[in-house]
Motif scaffolding. Structure first.
Motif, mmCIF file in Angstrom:
data_model
loop_
_atom_site.group_PDB
_atom_site.id
_atom_site.type_symbol
_atom_site.label_atom_id
_atom_site.label_comp_id
_atom_site.label_asym_id
_atom_site.label_seq_id
_atom_site.Cartn_x
_atom_site.Cartn_y
_atom_site.Cartn_z
ATOM 1 N N ASP A 1 9.292 3.555 5.836
ATOM 2 C CA ASP A 1 9.497 3.107 4.457
ATOM 3 C C ASP A 1 10.238 1.782 4.359
ATOM 4 O O ASP A 1 9.921 0.957 3.502
ATOM 5 C CB ASP A 1 10.245 4.174 3.656
ATOM 6 C CG ASP A 1 9.407 5.418 3.423
ATOM 7 O OD1 ASP A 1 8.163 5.316 3.459
ATOM 8 O OD2 ASP A 1 9.994 6.495 3.212
ATOM 9 N N GLU B 1 7.709 -0.946 5.300
ATOM 10 C CA GLU B 1 6.692 -1.076 4.262
ATOM 11 C C GLU B 1 7.282 -1.671 2.988
ATOM 12 O O GLU B 1 6.644 -2.496 2.328
ATOM 13 C CB GLU B 1 6.027 0.267 3.990
ATOM 14 C CG GLU B 1 5.139 0.700 5.132
ATOM 15 C CD GLU B 1 4.426 2.014 4.903
ATOM 16 O OE1 GLU B 1 4.279 2.442 3.730
ATOM 17 O OE2 GLU B 1 4.001 2.630 5.899
ATOM 18 N N GLY B 2 8.499 -1.279 2.642
ATOM 19 C CA GLY B 2 9.158 -1.849 1.470
ATOM 20 C C GLY B 2 9.388 -3.343 1.631
ATOM 21 O O GLY B 2 9.202 -4.114 0.674
ATOM 22 N N VAL C 1 5.982 -5.059 1.130
ATOM 23 C CA VAL C 1 5.600 -5.110 -0.280
ATOM 24 C C VAL C 1 6.445 -6.150 -1.019
ATOM 25 O O VAL C 1 5.920 -6.949 -1.798
ATOM 26 C CB VAL C 1 5.719 -3.712 -0.934
ATOM 27 C CG1 VAL C 1 5.570 -3.793 -2.438
ATOM 28 C CG2 VAL C 1 4.682 -2.761 -0.334
ATOM 29 N N ASP D 1 5.095 -9.561 -0.078
ATOM 30 C CA ASP D 1 3.640 -9.727 -0.173
ATOM 31 C C ASP D 1 2.950 -9.828 1.185
ATOM 32 O O ASP D 1 1.982 -10.571 1.347
ATOM 33 C CB ASP D 1 3.281 -10.945 -1.037
ATOM 34 C CG ASP D 1 3.886 -10.870 -2.432
ATOM 35 O OD1 ASP D 1 3.966 -9.757 -2.980
ATOM 36 O OD2 ASP D 1 4.280 -11.932 -2.963
ATOM 37 N N ALA E 1 -2.502 3.990 5.305
ATOM 38 C CA ALA E 1 -1.972 3.311 4.124
ATOM 39 C C ALA E 1 -2.351 1.842 4.243
ATOM 40 O O ALA E 1 -2.198 1.242 5.299
ATOM 41 C CB ALA E 1 -0.452 3.458 4.052
ATOM 42 N N PHE F 1 -2.016 -1.956 2.308
ATOM 43 C CA PHE F 1 -1.437 -2.841 1.293
ATOM 44 C C PHE F 1 -2.046 -4.217 1.519
ATOM 45 O O PHE F 1 -1.900 -4.788 2.606
ATOM 46 C CB PHE F 1 0.088 -2.894 1.412
ATOM 47 C CG PHE F 1 0.741 -3.841 0.447
ATOM 48 C CD1 PHE F 1 0.724 -3.583 -0.916
ATOM 49 C CD2 PHE F 1 1.358 -4.991 0.900
ATOM 50 C CE1 PHE F 1 1.319 -4.454 -1.810
ATOM 51 C CE2 PHE F 1 1.957 -5.869 0.016
ATOM 52 C CZ PHE F 1 1.939 -5.598 -1.342
ATOM 53 N N THR G 1 -0.848 -7.428 -2.625
ATOM 54 C CA THR G 1 -0.575 -7.340 -4.062
ATOM 55 C C THR G 1 -0.775 -5.906 -4.523
ATOM 56 O O THR G 1 -1.461 -5.118 -3.866
ATOM 57 C CB THR G 1 -1.514 -8.255 -4.888
ATOM 58 O OG1 THR G 1 -2.865 -7.853 -4.666
ATOM 59 C CG2 THR G 1 -1.340 -9.715 -4.517
ATOM 60 N N GLY G 2 -0.177 -5.575 -5.643
ATOM 61 C CA GLY G 2 -0.336 -4.232 -6.193
ATOM 62 C C GLY G 2 0.450 -3.206 -5.405
ATOM 63 O O GLY G 2 1.551 -3.478 -4.943
ATOM 64 N N GLU G 3 -0.148 -2.032 -5.239
ATOM 65 C CA GLU G 3 0.490 -0.941 -4.516
ATOM 66 C C GLU G 3 -0.335 -0.577 -3.288
ATOM 67 O O GLU G 3 -1.534 -0.868 -3.229
ATOM 68 C CB GLU G 3 0.604 0.291 -5.423
ATOM 69 C CG GLU G 3 1.498 0.082 -6.622
ATOM 70 C CD GLU G 3 1.639 1.340 -7.473
ATOM 71 O OE1 GLU G 3 1.222 2.424 -7.008
ATOM 72 O OE2 GLU G 3 2.157 1.229 -8.577
ATOM 73 N N ALA G 4 0.300 0.075 -2.344
ATOM 74 C CA ALA G 4 -0.416 0.552 -1.160
ATOM 75 C C ALA G 4 -1.358 1.681 -1.570
ATOM 76 O O ALA G 4 -1.045 2.492 -2.441
ATOM 77 C CB ALA G 4 0.567 1.044 -0.109
ATOM 78 N N SER G 5 -2.523 1.717 -0.949
ATOM 79 C CA SER G 5 -3.495 2.784 -1.160
ATOM 80 C C SER G 5 -3.490 3.694 0.056
ATOM 81 O O SER G 5 -3.374 3.221 1.193
ATOM 82 C CB SER G 5 -4.898 2.197 -1.347
ATOM 83 O OG SER G 5 -4.949 1.373 -2.480
#
Length: 147
Positions: free
Chosen positions: A65, A68-69, A72, A75, A94, A96, A99-103
């Protein structure tokens, strides 16, 4: 008891050179290396001309996390695969894109994205199914440290 599984994560994109040491500290704190059971990651391990691909075994819940944080917040695109734990959770990828959020995508233990009949029915067309797989197989760009 915390469930621990293996994971790999590929990250790339443009990051300010001033944040290189911050990224290094996070990668080291997450216990990631250039291969499973390899020597700890060092500054010399950053790639010269490609994305950064790093691994670890025994990762709590298969999550990084903090890394990944950071990605994000800055970018930086990434794709993470985490193994599954019987009766707890399945393997996942996962993604990313920067942009946006991770899927999140269901995967198997070989990091192949899998799809259920329910998902096929919800997507509704061959084109939508192929777009789903294309998004899940996002190609992470090279990691570059920029001035």
């Amino acid at each position: 008891m915390v469930v621990r599984v293996s994971l790999s994560i590929t990250l790339g994109g443009d990051l300010s050179a001033a944040l290189r040491d911050d990224l290094l500290a996070i990668v080291q704190s997450e216990g990631l290396a250039l291969d499973y059971d390899a020597e700890p990651f060092t500054a010399d391990d950053f790639p010269a001309d490609g994305p950064l691909l790093i691994y670890a075994h025994e990762v709590a819940w298969g999550r990084v996390d903090r890394l990944e944080g950071f990605c994000v917040a800055h970018d930086l695109p990434f794709a993470r695969w985490s193994g599954g734990s019987a009766a707890q959770f399945g393997p996942e990828r996962a993604v990313f894109t920067g942009t946006g959020e991770a899927s999140l995508y269901a995967a198997d233990e070989d990091d192949d994205v899998v799809i259920t009949m329910d998902r096929v029915e919800r997507l509704g067309s061959y084109e939508a199914i192929m777009a789903y797989f294309a998004a899940a197989n996002f190609r992470v760009p090279p990691l570059r440290f920029v001035a």
